[in-house]
Design a protein around this motif. Structure first.
Motif, PDB file in Angstrom:
ATOM      1  N   UNK A  12       0.826  -1.209   0.000  1.00 34.04           N
ATOM      2  CA  UNK A  12       0.000   0.000   0.000  1.00 34.04           C
ATOM      3  C   UNK A  12       0.863   1.263   0.000  1.00 34.04           C
ATOM      4  N   UNK A  13       2.042   1.144   0.589  1.00 32.50           N
ATOM      5  CA  UNK A  13       2.969   2.275   0.632  1.00 32.50           C
ATOM      6  C   UNK A  13       3.930   2.286  -0.568  1.00 32.50           C
ATOM      7  N   UNK A  14       3.572   1.475  -1.585  1.00 30.84           N
ATOM      8  CA  UNK A  14       4.304   1.441  -2.862  1.00 30.84           C
ATOM      9  C   UNK A  14       5.694   0.825  -2.744  1.00 30.84           C
ATOM     10  N   UNK A  46       1.966 -20.729  -0.368  1.00 33.29           N
ATOM     11  CA  UNK A  46       1.009 -20.362  -1.414  1.00 33.29           C
ATOM     12  C   UNK A  46       0.410 -18.979  -1.163  1.00 33.29           C
ATOM     13  N   UNK A  47      -0.028 -18.710   0.074  1.00 30.10           N
ATOM     14  CA  UNK A  47      -0.661 -17.422   0.366  1.00 30.10           C
ATOM     15  C   UNK A  47       0.328 -16.270   0.195  1.00 30.10           C
ATOM     16  N   UNK A  48       1.567 -16.486   0.583  1.00 29.45           N
ATOM     17  CA  UNK A  48       2.570 -15.442   0.423  1.00 29.45           C
ATOM     18  C   UNK A  48       2.849 -15.182  -1.056  1.00 29.45           C
ATOM     19  N   UNK A  49       2.886 -16.241  -1.845  1.00 34.99           N
ATOM     20  CA  UNK A  49       3.093 -16.061  -3.278  1.00 34.99           C
ATOM     21  C   UNK A  49       1.923 -15.311  -3.909  1.00 34.99           C
ATOM     22  N   UNK A  54      -0.401 -10.564  -6.394  1.00 32.78           N
ATOM     23  CA  UNK A  54      -1.510  -9.601  -6.389  1.00 32.78           C
ATOM     24  C   UNK A  54      -1.027  -8.173  -6.171  1.00 32.78           C
ATOM     25  N   UNK A  55      -0.011  -8.018  -5.312  1.00 30.35           N
ATOM     26  CA  UNK A  55       0.440  -6.681  -4.914  1.00 30.35           C
ATOM     27  C   UNK A  55       1.705  -6.238  -5.643  1.00 30.35           C
ATOM     28  N   UNK A  79       8.828 -13.672  -5.677  1.00 31.88           N
ATOM     29  CA  UNK A  79       8.708 -12.552  -6.601  1.00 31.88           C
ATOM     30  C   UNK A  79       7.411 -12.656  -7.385  1.00 31.88           C
ATOM     31  N   UNK A  80       6.873 -11.545  -7.838  1.00 32.24           N
ATOM     32  CA  UNK A  80       5.603 -11.587  -8.561  1.00 32.24           C
ATOM     33  C   UNK A  80       5.673 -12.465  -9.807  1.00 32.24           C
TER      34      UNK A  80
END
Length: 209
Positions: A12-14, A46-49, A54-55, A79-80
């Motif tokens: 959220x803080x970029x 999985x949730x962390x990935x 997503x972010x 990594x995304x």
């Protein structure tokens, strides 16, 4: 849950990257490390990935990692939209040698934006040839994930800015607050720029970004 919460807040803080302390997913553990150990493609990641995807943020989260029959102090690099990678601690300290193996095999260099980032775990930073090797590979950002006590944190505050200035590195250091395995941690996570100047830090007890 704490990792997800902090990663989402950072996004959220970029922020492009969030670094957690040594073995952050389990707490700093030695005797229980084998029971708590993660596998290379552990379902608990999985949730962390998903958060990374997503972010659009890179997460570096620590854990004991089992590879074959051996346990390593490691960090997962999430990594995304990329498969997870791992880093394994190269220089063990004290009683860690009774519970873990060290390895130089898993040592990726992260590429994002204009950065090349190298990872270090705790006592890796006490061996200057570790940072020298990172610089030789082209790193301009050094990510130190640690568990330092009040007795040791002053050394980190001397060593890391010295490396930053000497090698022209930006250095981000993430440490525990409070305690883990009944050992008091020193907090004071910090960031130094490539001139060795302290840009920002946290205090001894504050958990934050």
């Amino acid at each position: 849950e704490q990792h997800v919460k902090l990663a989402e807040e950072a996004a959220q803080q970029k922020a492009d990257l969030i670094l957690f302390p040594e073995m952050s997913l389990t707490g700093y553990q030695r005797s229980d490390a084998r029971r708590l150990a993660f596998q290379k493609n552990d379902h608990r990641l999985i949730r962390l990935q998903e958060v990374a995807d997503e972010k659009n943020i890179t997460l570096i989260a620590g854990a004991p990692i089992q590879l074959g029959s051996d346990i390593f102090i490691g960090a997962f690099i999430l990594q995304p939209n990329r498969p997870p990678e791992i880093y394994t601690k190269q220089f063990l300290h004290g009683e860690e040698v009774h519970y873990f193996k060290n390895s130089f095999q898993f040592n990726p260099l992260l590429h994002f934006q204009h950065h090349k980032a190298a990872i270090a775990i705790c006592s890796d930073i006490s061996t200057e040839k570790h940072v020298q090797a990172a610089v030789q590979r082209g790193a301009n950002l050094y990510l130190a994930s640690i568990f330092f006590t009040p007795d040791g944190i002053d050394d980190a505050y001397l060593t890391l800015p010295k490396y930053a200035k000497k090698y022209g590195l930006n250095i981000l250091m993430s440490n525990y607050t409070h305690q883990s395995m009944h050992i008091k941690a020193a907090g004071k996570s910090a960031f130094w720029n490539k001139n060795g100047n302290l840009v920002n830090n946290l205090n001894e007890t504050e958990q934050g970004l």
